[in-house]
Design an enzyme around this catalytic site. Structure first.
Site, PDB file in Angstrom:
ATOM      1  N   CYS A 124      41.079  42.455  48.724  1.00 11.18           N
ATOM      2  CA  CYS A 124      41.339  42.478  47.280  1.00 11.18           C
ATOM      3  C   CYS A 124      40.275  43.323  46.569  1.00 11.18           C
ATOM      4  CB  CYS A 124      41.320  41.055  46.750  1.00 11.18           C
ATOM      5  SG  CYS A 124      41.386  40.926  44.954  1.00 11.18           S
ATOM      6  N   SER A 125      40.707  44.319  45.820  1.00 11.77           N
ATOM      7  CA  SER A 125      39.761  45.203  45.132  1.00 11.77           C
ATOM      8  C   SER A 125      38.926  44.452  44.104  1.00 11.77           C
ATOM      9  CB  SER A 125      40.493  46.374  44.485  1.00 11.77           C
ATOM     10  OG  SER A 125      41.385  45.924  43.481  1.00 11.77           O
TER      11      SER A 125
END
Length: 115
Positions: free
Chosen positions: A11-12
Site C-alpha cells: 500500500c502506497s
C-alpha cells in the site's frame, strides 16, 4: 513509547506513512497485519483509540466486503470485527498507535497529530 504501525508494504499510503515516521527519527514496531492480523478484541481497542466504529474502519472496496455480505445494515459490531479479524484485507490502513492514541495515515501526515 515506540509507535506501532499496522502496515501493508503493498500500500502506497502505508509505505509513505512509515517513511514519514522514519524521517522524523522514529523507530516503529511494524506489524504486517495481513500476516499477523489483530484479533477482534485488538480491533475493538484500536477503534476506541481511533474514535471510530467498525463500519468506518472497514474497506468497502475489497471483494470480501461484498462476498461476505458486510453491507447488510443488520450486522452488529461484533460480526464486523470478527470479519475484519478473519479477513484482514478489510481493515483500513495504515493505522499508527502512539501515546495511547491511534490515527489512520490517510493522508500520511494525519498520524503526526498523535506523536
Amino acid at each position: 513509547m515506540t509507535p506501532r504501525i499496522y502496515h501493508n508494504a503493498r500500500c502506497s499510503k502505508s509505505r509513505a506513512t512509515l517513511a514519514l515516521l522514519e524521517e522524523r527519527g522514529l523507530t516503529c514496531e511494524v506489524i504486517h497485519y495481513l500476516d499477523t492480523p489483530p484479533s477482534a478484541a485488538e480491533l475493538a481497542d484500536l477503534l476506541g483509540k481511533l474514535g471510530m466504529t467498525p463500519r468506518e474502519l472497514i474497506r468497502k472496496g475489497e471483494a470480501e466486503y461484498t462476498e461476505l455480505g458486510l453491507d447488510d445494515p443488520s450486522l452488529d459490531d461484533t460480526s464486523l470485527l470478527q470479519a475484519m479479524a478473519s479477513h484482514p484485507r478489510l481493515i483500513e490502513r495504515p493505522i499508527v498507535v502512539a501515546n495511547g492514541k491511534a490515527a489512520i495515515g490517510r493522508p500520511p501526515e494525519a498520524v503526526l497529530a498523535i506523536l
